[in-house]
Write a protein that holds these residues in place. Structure first.
Motif, PDB file in Angstrom:
ATOM      1  N   ASP A  16       0.828  -1.207   0.000  1.00  0.00           N
ATOM      2  CA  ASP A  16       0.000   0.000   0.000  1.00  0.00           C
ATOM      3  C   ASP A  16       0.863   1.259   0.000  1.00  0.00           C
ATOM      4  O   ASP A  16       0.528   2.256  -0.641  1.00  0.00           O
ATOM      5  N   THR A  21      -0.149  -2.292  -7.410  1.00  0.00           N
ATOM      6  CA  THR A  21      -1.111  -3.378  -7.527  1.00  0.00           C
ATOM      7  C   THR A  21      -0.393  -4.651  -7.056  1.00  0.00           C
ATOM      8  O   THR A  21       0.829  -4.645  -6.860  1.00  0.00           O
ATOM      9  N   GLN A  22      -1.120  -5.732  -6.896  1.00  0.00           N
ATOM     10  CA  GLN A  22      -0.481  -6.983  -6.489  1.00  0.00           C
ATOM     11  C   GLN A  22       0.549  -7.414  -7.527  1.00  0.00           C
ATOM     12  O   GLN A  22       1.638  -7.890  -7.178  1.00  0.00           O
ATOM     13  N   ARG A  40      -2.180 -10.427   2.277  1.00  0.00           N
ATOM     14  CA  ARG A  40      -3.354  -9.631   2.630  1.00  0.00           C
ATOM     15  C   ARG A  40      -4.441 -10.504   3.252  1.00  0.00           C
ATOM     16  O   ARG A  40      -5.196 -10.056   4.113  1.00  0.00           O
ATOM     17  N   LEU A 147     -10.686  -7.369   1.361  1.00  0.00           N
ATOM     18  CA  LEU A 147      -9.629  -6.557   0.778  1.00  0.00           C
ATOM     19  C   LEU A 147      -8.607  -6.094   1.804  1.00  0.00           C
ATOM     20  O   LEU A 147      -7.474  -5.769   1.463  1.00  0.00           O
ATOM     21  N   PRO A 202      -6.763  -0.612  -2.305  1.00  0.00           N
ATOM     22  CA  PRO A 202      -7.139  -1.945  -2.786  1.00  0.00           C
ATOM     23  C   PRO A 202      -8.530  -2.004  -3.421  1.00  0.00           C
ATOM     24  O   PRO A 202      -8.788  -2.867  -4.262  1.00  0.00           O
ATOM     25  N   ASN A 205      -7.999  -1.027  -7.042  1.00  0.00           N
ATOM     26  CA  ASN A 205      -7.357  -2.126  -7.761  1.00  0.00           C
ATOM     27  C   ASN A 205      -8.369  -3.221  -8.096  1.00  0.00           C
ATOM     28  O   ASN A 205      -8.376  -3.759  -9.202  1.00  0.00           O
TER      29      ASN A 205
END
Length: 211
Positions: A16, A21-22, A40, A147, A202, A205
């Motif tokens: 974060d 993004t992941q 997460r 999330l 998140p 995203n």
């Protein structure tokens, strides 16, 4: 920061803080996308030593802005535990390329938000997210994924966020005492309803992945 302190929660905070993004975070660290997703979903897990070293290196090489954001998340977590702040479950309900919003009314103040409800001690935040969505909007939904959570920068409440799938129901204003309206908003136009800088990253995203 000592490598032994890294947990899934800390790793997610670092993601974060980078505003990645992941996929971007996995590429940055050189680890699998599956590993990033697991942090997460399992905040108390302790990554393997080599992974903790990778996270430590990423933190050490990060710029001041990233470090400040990361420190903010860690301090906010401590404050959350110490204050035992109010817990709120927030439902991000998707229906195709739309997301469900409620228009809160507080005197002359009106703002668009995601459906939300207070979680009582010992209660299930996921169940509250589903139940409050139904009570407020008449929409039946089911949780797809959690999330994450944060100490809200304005309300100081602990907010738990859930992406939910639409099941059935017409969007109606089920709580006229609190809400001025209910609407399905196009995801691509979400910033017209809620300023982007006020949305938990998140969420953006997750929604962008559906557009």
């Amino acid at each position: 920061m000592d490598v032994t302190q890294w947990t899934g929660r800390h790793a997610a905070w670092l993601q974060d803080a980078f505003e990645d993004t992941q996929e971007e975070f996995a590429a940055r660290l050189g680890v699998s996308l599956r590993s990033v997703a697991s942090w997460r979903h399992s905040p108390d897990m302790v990554p393997q030593l080599e992974t903790r070293r990778i996270l430590n290196t990423a933190y050490e090489r990060a710029g001041d802005a990233v470090r400040k954001r990361f420190i903010h998340y860690t301090r906010a977590h401590v404050e959350r535990i110490q204050a035992q702040a109010l817990r709120v479950a927030i439902a991000v309900v998707r229906r195709g390329d739309e997301v469900l919003l409620v228009c809160r009314q507080d005197g002359d103040d009106i703002s668009w938000q995601f459906p939300a409800g207070i979680v009582k001690p010992g209660g299930s935040a996921a169940k509250v997210a589903v139940r409050e969505t139904l009570d407020e909007t008449g929409v039946h939904c089911m949780v797809r994924e959690r999330l994450g959570e944060r100490l809200h920068p304005v309300t100081r409440a602990i907010c738990e966020y859930y992406v939910c799938d639409f099941v059935q129901g017409d969007a109606i204003n089920g709580d006229a005492s609190e809400n001025a309206a209910v609407a399905w908003a196009p995801i691509k136009d979400l910033s017209r309803y809620i300023p982007t800088d006020r949305i938990y990253p998140p969420i953006l995203n997750a929604l962008e992945a559906t557009v």
